[in-house]
Design an enzyme around this catalytic site. Structure first.
Site, short mmCIF file in Angstrom:
data_model
loop_
_atom_site.label_atom_id
_atom_site.label_comp_id
_atom_site.label_asym_id
_atom_site.label_seq_id
_atom_site.Cartn_x
_atom_site.Cartn_y
_atom_site.Cartn_z
N ASP A 51 0.84 -1.20 0.00
CA ASP A 51 0.00 0.00 0.00
C ASP A 51 0.88 1.25 0.00
O ASP A 51 0.36 2.38 -0.04
CB ASP A 51 -1.03 -0.02 1.14
CG ASP A 51 -0.39 -0.04 2.51
OD1 ASP A 51 0.85 -0.15 2.61
OD2 ASP A 51 -1.15 0.04 3.51
N ASP A 90 -0.99 -6.14 -0.03
CA ASP A 90 -1.36 -5.46 1.22
C ASP A 90 -2.87 -5.26 1.30
O ASP A 90 -3.49 -4.80 0.33
CB ASP A 90 -0.71 -4.07 1.29
CG ASP A 90 0.58 -4.08 2.09
OD1 ASP A 90 0.81 -5.02 2.86
OD2 ASP A 90 1.36 -3.11 1.92
N LYS A 120 -1.26 -9.35 3.15
CA LYS A 120 -0.48 -8.90 4.31
C LYS A 120 -1.32 -7.90 5.10
O LYS A 120 -1.95 -7.02 4.51
CB LYS A 120 0.84 -8.26 3.86
CG LYS A 120 1.65 -7.66 5.02
CD LYS A 120 3.09 -7.37 4.65
CE LYS A 120 3.32 -6.07 3.91
NZ LYS A 120 2.93 -4.86 4.65
N GLU A 122 -1.33 -5.39 8.80
CA GLU A 122 -0.48 -4.76 9.82
C GLU A 122 -1.09 -4.95 11.21
O GLU A 122 -2.27 -4.64 11.41
CB GLU A 122 -0.34 -3.26 9.53
CG GLU A 122 0.41 -2.97 8.24
CD GLU A 122 0.57 -1.47 7.96
OE1 GLU A 122 0.21 -0.65 8.84
OE2 GLU A 122 1.06 -1.13 6.88
N GLU A 189 9.31 -4.01 10.48
CA GLU A 189 9.70 -2.71 9.92
C GLU A 189 10.28 -1.79 11.00
O GLU A 189 9.65 -1.56 12.04
CB GLU A 189 8.48 -2.04 9.24
CG GLU A 189 8.86 -0.70 8.62
CD GLU A 189 7.83 -0.16 7.62
OE1 GLU A 189 6.85 -0.87 7.31
OE2 GLU A 189 8.03 0.97 7.15
O1 KIV Z 1 3.61 -1.11 1.61
C1 KIV Z 1 4.81 -1.44 1.65
O2 KIV Z 1 5.61 -1.14 0.76
C2 KIV Z 1 5.25 -2.22 2.80
C3 KIV Z 1 6.73 -2.42 2.94
C4 KIV Z 1 7.33 -1.19 3.52
C5 KIV Z 1 7.04 -3.63 3.75
O3 KIV Z 1 4.47 -2.65 3.58
#
Ligand code: KIV
Length: 273
Positions: A51, A90, A120, A122, A189
């Site tokens: 994202d 994401d 993914k 968070e 991160e």
């Molecule tokens: O969105 C993204 O690019 C990420 C990376 C920083 C791991 O989540």
């Protein structure tokens, strides 16, 4: 053939094997067809449709405005380009927090409409219900701990996370919770390298670091940062392998000069009847 051999498609199982074999995992972002093809052809193991497209592609200040439709569009473009890499997409802000039914619905849309290989999310304990529900549909899930940019308004800054013992212990607990829930890997991160090492040793699933030091099982960077396209972003962890912003600027200046002087197009670059 080696686990990073060209012929073999990368799966979540490949990543587990790589961790067990002590073989580092490579991961990069991509958001469009052309660059995704270059990344895949170079043999990167995991392509993250991040994202971060919000910042890099859309010029937004944070990742918060990203929608599910935006992510699906980027994932569709990437999917058309990729033969080998595992594609992780994401889940954007607001599509999984606090409501596991909405989380499952959102993840199913990503899998059906973009044919990503995994999603993914968070966060740790606070989103585990959503993770478990997504996993019931057979959708692989990757976690993301430490600096979680979708929570920027809670943190207030993009500085290094979990420097204090209490936050570090919670992060280790969260990593174990994500592993127990069934995540196949975790992005770490912007956390201290010794903490990332402890986490990587505490879980059997691969950890992928960004600003988390060398002891993670793999590394991820935003492609545009690595290529030197985004020049206004220079954290300590970033290694630029090119300065494409300068090269692109020079090429465009040359083009404009050639058009203005009448030097382009030449006779050779013109069709005759
Ligand atoms: O969105 C993204 O690019 C990420 C990376 C920083 C791991 O989540």
């Amino acid at each position: 053939m080696s686990v990073h051999g060209k012929a073999r498609k990368v799966t979540t199982h490949t990543l587990q094997e790589m961790k067990r074999a002590g073989e580092k995992i490579t991961m990069l972002t991509a958001y469009d067809f052309s660059l995704a093809k270059l990344v895949d052809n170079a043999g990167v193991d995991v392509i993250l449709v991040g994202d971060s497209a919000s910042n890099v592609m859309a010029g937004q200040v944070t990742t918060v405005p990203m929608t599910l439709d935006h992510m699906i569009y980027h994932a569709q473009c990437v999917k058309r380009a990729v033969d080998r890499a595992l594609i992780v997409v994401d889940m954007p802000f607001g599509t999984y927090q606090g409501n596991s039914a909405i989380a499952l619905e959102s993840a199913i849309r990503i899998m059906k409409e973009a044919e990503g290989h995994a999603v993914k999310l968070e966060g740790g304990a606070e989103i585990v219900e959503s993770i478990q529900r997504i996993l019931t549909a057979g959708i692989p899930v990757m976690g993301h701990l430490g600096l979680t940019p979708q929570s920027i308004y809670k943190f207030g800054t993009y500085s290094v996370r979990a420097k204090e013992d209490e936050e570090a212990e919670k992060l280790i607990q969260d990593a174990k919770i994500l592993e127990e829930a069934g995540c196949f890997g975790i992005v770490l991160e912007k956390i201290p390298r010794d903490l990332a090492k402890r986490v990587s040793e505490s879980v059997t699933i691969p950890t992928i670091g960004i600003g988390a030091g060398p002891d993670c099982d793999g590394q991820v960077l935003v492609l545009h940062d690595l290529l030197g396209i985004t020049m206004d972003f220079s954290p300590r962890f970033l290694r630029r392998y090119l300065n494409l912003a300068d090269d692109i600027h020079g090429a465009i200046i040359n083009y404009c000069d050639d058009v203005r002087s009448g030097e382009f197009p030449s006779e050779d670059e013109s069709y005759t009847s």
